[in-house]
Design a protein around this motif. Structure first.
Motif, short mmCIF file in Angstrom:
data_model
loop_
_atom_site.label_atom_id
_atom_site.label_comp_id
_atom_site.label_asym_id
_atom_site.label_seq_id
_atom_site.Cartn_x
_atom_site.Cartn_y
_atom_site.Cartn_z
N TYR A 85 3.57 6.24 1.70
CA TYR A 85 3.17 6.24 0.12
C TYR A 85 2.41 7.78 -0.03
O TYR A 85 1.64 7.79 -1.03
CB TYR A 85 1.98 5.34 0.16
N ILE A 95 0.11 -1.73 -4.55
CA ILE A 95 1.56 -1.79 -5.08
C ILE A 95 1.86 -2.07 -6.35
O ILE A 95 2.79 -1.06 -7.05
CB ILE A 95 2.27 -2.77 -3.85
N ALA A 96 1.35 -2.85 -6.97
CA ALA A 96 1.85 -2.95 -8.38
C ALA A 96 1.50 -1.88 -9.13
O ALA A 96 2.24 -1.16 -10.18
CB ALA A 96 0.99 -4.35 -9.02
N THR A 124 3.74 1.13 -8.33
CA THR A 124 5.14 0.64 -9.00
C THR A 124 5.28 1.09 -10.33
O THR A 124 6.22 1.70 -10.76
CB THR A 124 5.47 -0.51 -8.68
N PHE A 125 4.35 0.70 -11.27
CA PHE A 125 4.27 0.51 -12.37
C PHE A 125 3.65 1.83 -13.24
O PHE A 125 3.97 2.35 -14.22
CB PHE A 125 3.56 -0.51 -13.21
N GLY A 134 6.55 5.73 -8.55
CA GLY A 134 7.02 4.78 -8.18
C GLY A 134 8.30 4.28 -8.64
O GLY A 134 8.98 3.60 -8.30
N TYR A 155 11.60 3.32 -4.96
CA TYR A 155 12.60 2.33 -4.92
C TYR A 155 13.87 2.54 -5.43
O TYR A 155 14.36 3.00 -6.26
CB TYR A 155 11.88 1.10 -5.44
N TRP A 185 14.69 -0.15 -8.41
CA TRP A 185 13.25 -0.46 -9.07
C TRP A 185 13.11 -1.67 -9.81
O TRP A 185 12.08 -2.38 -9.61
CB TRP A 185 13.12 0.84 -10.08
N ALA A 221 12.34 -4.39 -7.24
CA ALA A 221 10.78 -3.95 -6.79
C ALA A 221 9.79 -4.22 -7.88
O ALA A 221 8.72 -4.81 -7.17
CB ALA A 221 10.86 -2.50 -6.20
N SER A 222 9.75 -3.89 -8.96
CA SER A 222 8.90 -4.40 -9.82
C SER A 222 8.73 -5.97 -10.00
O SER A 222 7.45 -6.38 -10.18
CB SER A 222 9.19 -3.66 -11.26
N ALA A 250 6.56 -7.04 -7.22
CA ALA A 250 5.42 -6.72 -7.29
C ALA A 250 4.48 -7.71 -8.09
O ALA A 250 3.35 -7.94 -8.00
CB ALA A 250 5.20 -5.26 -7.85
N THR A 304 5.04 -4.27 -17.02
CA THR A 304 4.98 -5.41 -16.44
C THR A 304 5.15 -6.54 -17.01
O THR A 304 5.33 -7.83 -16.58
CB THR A 304 3.42 -5.17 -16.29
#
Length: 79
Positions: A12, A21-22, A25-26, A31, A35, A38, A41-42, A45, A76
């Motif tokens: 990371y 992580i969330a 990712t977003f 992010g 991945y 993605w 992965a989203s 998360a 999200t």
């Protein structure tokens, strides 16, 4: 993320803030490139965040990231 070992820190290292992580990712541009898949992965998360929020709805360790995600990322809602 409550703790991280040296391998996670290395993985990371491209993130500005490697705490949740969330959020990574977003919110963090890295992010989108970490991945291969993605969208999957989203979804993961968000799926991992939802039960944690349900178990501890007033936990500040969750409230902060959830509020940040809601404020800055329309993605999200789709995940």
């Amino acid at each position: 993320m409550l703790a991280q070992n040296s391998l996670a820190a290395a993985m990371y290292s491209g993130f500005a803030e490697a705490r949740t992580i969330a959020v990574m990712t977003f919110v963090d541009p890295a992010g989108l490139t970490l991945y291969r898949d993605w969208p999957r992965a989203s979804q993961a998360a968000v799926a991992n965040l939802r039960p944690a929020q349900g178990r501890r709805p007033r936990d500040p360790r969750l409230l902060g990231p959830v509020a940040r995600l809601a404020a800055v990322s329309s993605l999200t809602a789709a995940a």
